[in-house]
Scaffold this motif. Structure first.
Motif, short mmCIF file in Angstrom:
data_model
loop_
_atom_site.label_atom_id
_atom_site.label_comp_id
_atom_site.label_asym_id
_atom_site.label_seq_id
_atom_site.Cartn_x
_atom_site.Cartn_y
_atom_site.Cartn_z
N ASP A 1 18.84 1.69 1.79
CA ASP A 1 19.48 0.38 1.83
C ASP A 1 19.02 -0.40 3.06
O ASP A 1 18.15 0.06 3.82
CB ASP A 1 21.01 0.51 1.77
CG ASP A 1 21.64 1.10 3.03
OD1 ASP A 1 20.94 1.34 4.05
OD2 ASP A 1 22.87 1.30 3.02
N GLU A 2 19.59 -1.58 3.26
CA GLU A 2 19.19 -2.45 4.36
C GLU A 2 19.47 -1.85 5.74
O GLU A 2 18.88 -2.29 6.73
CB GLU A 2 19.87 -3.83 4.23
CG GLU A 2 21.38 -3.81 4.15
CD GLU A 2 21.96 -3.45 2.77
OE1 GLU A 2 23.18 -3.25 2.70
OE2 GLU A 2 21.21 -3.36 1.78
N ASP A 3 20.36 -0.85 5.81
CA ASP A 3 20.65 -0.18 7.09
C ASP A 3 19.79 1.07 7.29
O ASP A 3 19.95 1.78 8.28
CB ASP A 3 22.13 0.21 7.16
CG ASP A 3 23.05 -0.99 7.13
OD1 ASP A 3 22.69 -2.03 7.73
OD2 ASP A 3 24.13 -0.90 6.52
N GLY A 4 18.91 1.36 6.33
CA GLY A 4 18.07 2.55 6.43
C GLY A 4 18.76 3.82 5.98
O GLY A 4 18.29 4.92 6.26
N ARG B 1 26.80 6.94 1.76
CA ARG B 1 25.53 7.28 2.40
C ARG B 1 25.26 8.74 2.10
O ARG B 1 26.16 9.57 2.13
CB ARG B 1 25.62 7.08 3.91
CG ARG B 1 25.80 5.65 4.32
CD ARG B 1 26.15 5.55 5.77
NE ARG B 1 27.44 6.23 5.97
CZ ARG B 1 28.01 6.43 7.14
NH1 ARG B 1 27.44 6.02 8.24
NH2 ARG B 1 29.17 7.04 7.23
N PHE B 2 24.03 9.06 1.80
CA PHE B 2 23.61 10.44 1.60
C PHE B 2 22.84 10.83 2.85
O PHE B 2 21.70 10.41 3.04
CB PHE B 2 22.70 10.58 0.36
CG PHE B 2 23.43 10.54 -0.95
CD1 PHE B 2 23.57 11.70 -1.71
CD2 PHE B 2 23.98 9.36 -1.43
CE1 PHE B 2 24.23 11.66 -2.93
CE2 PHE B 2 24.63 9.32 -2.64
CZ PHE B 2 24.76 10.46 -3.40
N LYS B 3 23.49 11.61 3.71
CA LYS B 3 22.86 12.06 4.95
C LYS B 3 22.01 13.29 4.64
O LYS B 3 22.13 13.90 3.57
CB LYS B 3 23.93 12.38 5.98
CG LYS B 3 24.88 11.22 6.22
CD LYS B 3 24.83 10.80 7.62
CE LYS B 3 25.77 9.63 7.82
NZ LYS B 3 25.39 8.79 8.88
N THR B 4 21.16 13.66 5.58
CA THR B 4 20.25 14.79 5.38
C THR B 4 20.97 16.06 4.91
O THR B 4 20.53 16.69 3.94
CB THR B 4 19.42 15.06 6.65
OG1 THR B 4 18.68 13.87 6.95
CG2 THR B 4 18.46 16.22 6.46
N PRO B 5 22.09 16.47 5.54
CA PRO B 5 22.77 17.68 5.04
C PRO B 5 23.26 17.53 3.60
O PRO B 5 23.24 18.49 2.83
CB PRO B 5 23.95 17.86 6.00
CG PRO B 5 23.60 17.07 7.22
CD PRO B 5 22.73 15.95 6.76
N ASP B 6 23.70 16.31 3.24
CA ASP B 6 24.14 16.06 1.86
C ASP B 6 22.97 16.23 0.90
O ASP B 6 23.11 16.87 -0.15
CB ASP B 6 24.69 14.63 1.72
CG ASP B 6 25.88 14.34 2.61
OD1 ASP B 6 26.73 15.24 2.81
OD2 ASP B 6 25.96 13.19 3.12
N ILE B 7 21.85 15.65 1.24
CA ILE B 7 20.66 15.72 0.38
C ILE B 7 20.22 17.17 0.21
O ILE B 7 19.93 17.61 -0.91
CB ILE B 7 19.52 14.84 0.96
CG1 ILE B 7 19.92 13.36 0.87
CG2 ILE B 7 18.20 15.12 0.25
CD1 ILE B 7 19.03 12.42 1.64
#
Length: 163
Positions: free
Chosen positions: A94-97, A66-72
């Protein structure tokens, strides 16, 4: 050319992991989390002293973190891209948003299995394969999946379940 594993994995370790899934699942259901947490740091170190990620990279070639906001924010800054351009170029929901890479293998893995954004990789990548975290016991479905993806998880689970 991929590097060799210093630990001689069974030739069909993925098959063995699948065959042992029931044993792993039963063990995870009754595991004493406090006791396991005391063992994991040493087992994690032992696994990675024997298993070379650069010889494998199955996680990067087959799955996306998952690429979270801080990662992005961190990765787009490293790549000198606007966050929106980074998302448009590399990610999808993805399907989980959750943001994940659009395709496999990960666009940041090289032919030598090295990650071009390693120092700024997503936190999911930095934490993977969770062999030194309570995730190993608290998310048994993920652990069971990871035993067939990552030789380190296979090694840790084989060690834990045969003691």
């Amino acid at each position: 050319m991929a590097q060799e594993h210093p630990y001689p994995l069974p030739a069909s370790w993925e098959k063995t992991a699948a065959e042992h899934a029931k044993r792993y699942k039963q063990w995870l259901q009754r595991a004493n989390v406090k006791k396991v947490m005391k063992e994991l740091p040493d087992l994690h170190e032992e696994a990675f002293s024997k298993i070379n990620c650069l010889a494998c990279a199955r996680c990067c070639r087959n799955y996306s973190p998952r690429f979270k906001t801080p990662d992005i924010k961190r990765i787009s800054k490293r790549l000198r891209m606007k966050e929106s351009a980074f998302i448009d170029t590399y990610l999808r929901l993805d399907e989980d948003g959750d943001y994940v890479v659009k395709s496999s293998p990960c666009p940041f893995i090289g032919d030598d299995n090295a990650c071009s954004i390693y120092e700024d990789r997503p936190s999911d990548c930095a934490r993977y394969p969770y062999t030194d975290e309570d995730v190993l016991v608290k998310r048994p479905a993920l652990t069971l999946k990871n035993t067939t993806v990552c030789p380190a998880v296979f090694y840790v689970m084989e060690t834990l379940t045969t003691q």
